[in-house]
Write a protein that holds these residues in place. Structure first.
Motif, short mmCIF file in Angstrom:
data_model
loop_
_atom_site.label_atom_id
_atom_site.label_comp_id
_atom_site.label_asym_id
_atom_site.label_seq_id
_atom_site.Cartn_x
_atom_site.Cartn_y
_atom_site.Cartn_z
N ALA A 104 0.83 -1.21 0.00
CA ALA A 104 0.00 0.00 0.00
C ALA A 104 0.86 1.25 0.00
O ALA A 104 0.55 2.25 -0.66
CB ALA A 104 -0.92 -0.01 1.22
N HIS A 105 1.95 1.20 0.74
CA HIS A 105 2.88 2.33 0.80
C HIS A 105 3.47 2.62 -0.58
O HIS A 105 3.58 3.77 -1.00
CB HIS A 105 3.98 2.01 1.81
CG HIS A 105 5.07 3.02 1.88
ND1 HIS A 105 6.18 2.98 1.07
CD2 HIS A 105 5.22 4.12 2.67
CE1 HIS A 105 6.97 3.99 1.36
NE2 HIS A 105 6.42 4.71 2.32
N GLU A 106 3.84 1.55 -1.29
CA GLU A 106 4.42 1.74 -2.61
C GLU A 106 3.39 2.27 -3.61
O GLU A 106 3.75 2.93 -4.59
CB GLU A 106 5.02 0.42 -3.12
CG GLU A 106 6.21 -0.05 -2.30
CD GLU A 106 7.25 1.05 -2.12
OE1 GLU A 106 7.69 1.63 -3.13
OE2 GLU A 106 7.61 1.33 -0.96
N CYS A 107 2.11 1.99 -3.36
CA CYS A 107 1.07 2.58 -4.21
C CYS A 107 1.10 4.10 -4.08
O CYS A 107 0.92 4.82 -5.07
CB CYS A 107 -0.31 2.06 -3.80
SG CYS A 107 -0.62 0.34 -4.26
N ILE A 118 -4.49 2.66 -11.30
CA ILE A 118 -4.37 1.39 -10.58
C ILE A 118 -3.67 1.60 -9.24
O ILE A 118 -4.08 1.06 -8.21
CB ILE A 118 -3.61 0.36 -11.43
CG1 ILE A 118 -4.42 -0.02 -12.67
CG2 ILE A 118 -3.28 -0.89 -10.62
CD1 ILE A 118 -3.71 -0.97 -13.61
N ASN A 119 -2.61 2.40 -9.25
CA ASN A 119 -1.87 2.65 -8.02
C ASN A 119 -2.78 3.25 -6.94
O ASN A 119 -2.80 2.79 -5.79
CB ASN A 119 -0.71 3.60 -8.29
CG ASN A 119 0.34 2.99 -9.19
OD1 ASN A 119 0.45 1.77 -9.29
ND2 ASN A 119 1.11 3.83 -9.86
N LEU A 126 -6.26 -0.93 0.00
CA LEU A 126 -5.40 -1.51 1.03
C LEU A 126 -5.30 -0.60 2.25
O LEU A 126 -5.36 -1.07 3.39
CB LEU A 126 -4.01 -1.79 0.46
CG LEU A 126 -3.92 -2.88 -0.61
CD1 LEU A 126 -2.48 -3.04 -1.09
CD2 LEU A 126 -4.45 -4.21 -0.09
N HIS A 127 -5.16 0.68 2.01
CA HIS A 127 -5.08 1.62 3.14
C HIS A 127 -6.38 1.60 3.94
O HIS A 127 -6.36 1.64 5.18
CB HIS A 127 -4.80 3.03 2.63
CG HIS A 127 -3.34 3.34 2.49
ND1 HIS A 127 -2.67 4.20 3.32
CD2 HIS A 127 -2.42 2.87 1.62
CE1 HIS A 127 -1.41 4.26 2.97
NE2 HIS A 127 -1.23 3.47 1.93
N SER A 128 -7.51 1.57 3.25
CA SER A 128 -8.79 1.54 3.95
C SER A 128 -8.94 0.27 4.76
O SER A 128 -9.45 0.29 5.88
CB SER A 128 -9.94 1.66 2.94
OG SER A 128 -9.87 2.89 2.23
N ALA A 129 -8.47 -0.86 4.20
CA ALA A 129 -8.54 -2.13 4.93
C ALA A 129 -7.67 -2.09 6.18
O ALA A 129 -7.99 -2.73 7.19
CB ALA A 129 -8.10 -3.28 4.02
N LEU A 130 -6.60 -1.31 6.13
CA LEU A 130 -5.69 -1.20 7.28
C LEU A 130 -6.05 -0.03 8.18
O LEU A 130 -5.37 0.21 9.18
CB LEU A 130 -4.25 -1.04 6.78
CG LEU A 130 -3.68 -2.24 6.01
CD1 LEU A 130 -2.35 -1.87 5.36
CD2 LEU A 130 -3.51 -3.44 6.93
N GLY A 131 -7.12 0.69 7.83
CA GLY A 131 -7.58 1.79 8.68
C GLY A 131 -6.75 3.05 8.58
O GLY A 131 -6.66 3.82 9.54
N VAL A 132 -6.14 3.28 7.42
CA VAL A 132 -5.29 4.46 7.23
C VAL A 132 -5.82 5.27 6.04
O VAL A 132 -6.00 4.72 4.96
CB VAL A 132 -3.82 4.05 6.95
CG1 VAL A 132 -2.95 5.29 6.76
CG2 VAL A 132 -3.29 3.19 8.09
N PRO A 133 -6.08 6.56 6.21
CA PRO A 133 -6.51 7.38 5.07
C PRO A 133 -5.45 7.38 3.98
O PRO A 133 -4.26 7.55 4.27
CB PRO A 133 -6.68 8.78 5.68
CG PRO A 133 -6.79 8.56 7.14
CD PRO A 133 -6.00 7.33 7.46
N TYR A 134 -5.87 7.18 2.74
CA TYR A 134 -4.88 7.03 1.67
C TYR A 134 -4.44 8.36 1.07
O TYR A 134 -3.26 8.71 1.09
CB TYR A 134 -5.42 6.13 0.56
CG TYR A 134 -4.50 6.05 -0.64
CD1 TYR A 134 -3.25 5.46 -0.53
CD2 TYR A 134 -4.86 6.60 -1.87
CE1 TYR A 134 -2.38 5.40 -1.62
CE2 TYR A 134 -4.00 6.54 -2.96
CZ TYR A 134 -2.76 5.94 -2.83
OH TYR A 134 -1.91 5.89 -3.90
N HIS A 135 -5.40 9.12 0.52
CA HIS A 135 -5.01 10.29 -0.25
C HIS A 135 -4.36 11.37 0.62
O HIS A 135 -3.37 12.00 0.21
CB HIS A 135 -6.21 10.85 -1.01
CG HIS A 135 -6.67 9.96 -2.12
ND1 HIS A 135 -5.92 9.75 -3.25
CD2 HIS A 135 -7.78 9.20 -2.26
CE1 HIS A 135 -6.55 8.91 -4.06
NE2 HIS A 135 -7.68 8.56 -3.47
#
Length: 209
Positions: A104-107, A118-119, A126-135
């Protein structure tokens, strides 16, 4: 050891090599820069698969911790055995969940594939599944890498002040530092900040029901 037996070693000054970034990048083999959605996705799927196997194994072993199946010296050992089992489950699951976090970090670094869409899609899932805001993480993390270790610009260490955000000075009559009294304007700012998080998305979608 007496002072006579001690050895004094003269340490020379370390000179930081002046190597251009381009020269360092040129030393890395070209294939290391190739991004593959298939290979990256395989890493994520493998982590999900192993996590599933660990879960199924733990749930099966949990059913075996029963007096009718296994005899332990003392009844108190059964809950202890379950605690030990699920502690091991949490540890080993955490190892492979960390692998998911790396993907997820590499995305966020746009290294998952050649496609930005895709990234960001895989990264958000993946970030949402791990409970971390992505954008919001992706944006601030990019700023962190642009100013790593900078005393005032690194996003990791220095939070933005009210003046940096263009906000007026704190008004004790309208709000306090602990958040006991928060105006509607501040609540709106807080909601906008949390809206990108998974919990914010869940709460936000529930308001439309």
């Amino acid at each position: 050891m007496s002072p006579k037996d001690s050895t004094v070693v003269e340490q020379g000054a370390f000179v930081v090599p002046d190597i251009p970034i381009k020269e360092l990048l040129d030393a890395i083999p070209a294939h290391c820069f190739k991004r593959s959605a298939i290979r990256s996705g395989a890493y994520a799927l493998w982590d999900f698969f192993v996590i599933g196997v660990i879960y199924k194994t733990a749930t099966f072993l949990d059913t075996q911790i029963d007096p009718s199946i296994i005899a332990l010296p003392h009844p108190a050992l059964y809950p202890f055995a379950r605690f030990a089992l699920w502690s091991l489950y949490g540890f080993f699951t955490g190892l492979f969940a960390t692998g998911l976090w790396v993907v997820a970090h590499e995305c966020g670094h746009q290294a998952f594939s050649e496609s930005k869409f895709i990234n960001n899609t895989v990264g958000w899932i993946l970030h949402s599944a791990l409970g971390v805001p992505y954008h919001s993480w992706r944006i601030t993390h990019a700023k962190h890498h642009a100013s790593t270790g900078h005393l005032t610009q690194d996003q990791v260490f220095v939070p933005s002040t009210r003046s940096d955000l263009g906000l007026p000075p704190l008004d004790p009559k309208r709000e306090d530092r602990l958040g006991a009294r928060v105006t509607e304007e501040v609540k709106k700012e807080l909601w906008e900040a949390l809206g990108d998080s998974p919990i914010g998305a869940v709460i936000g979608s529930a308001t439309y029901l």
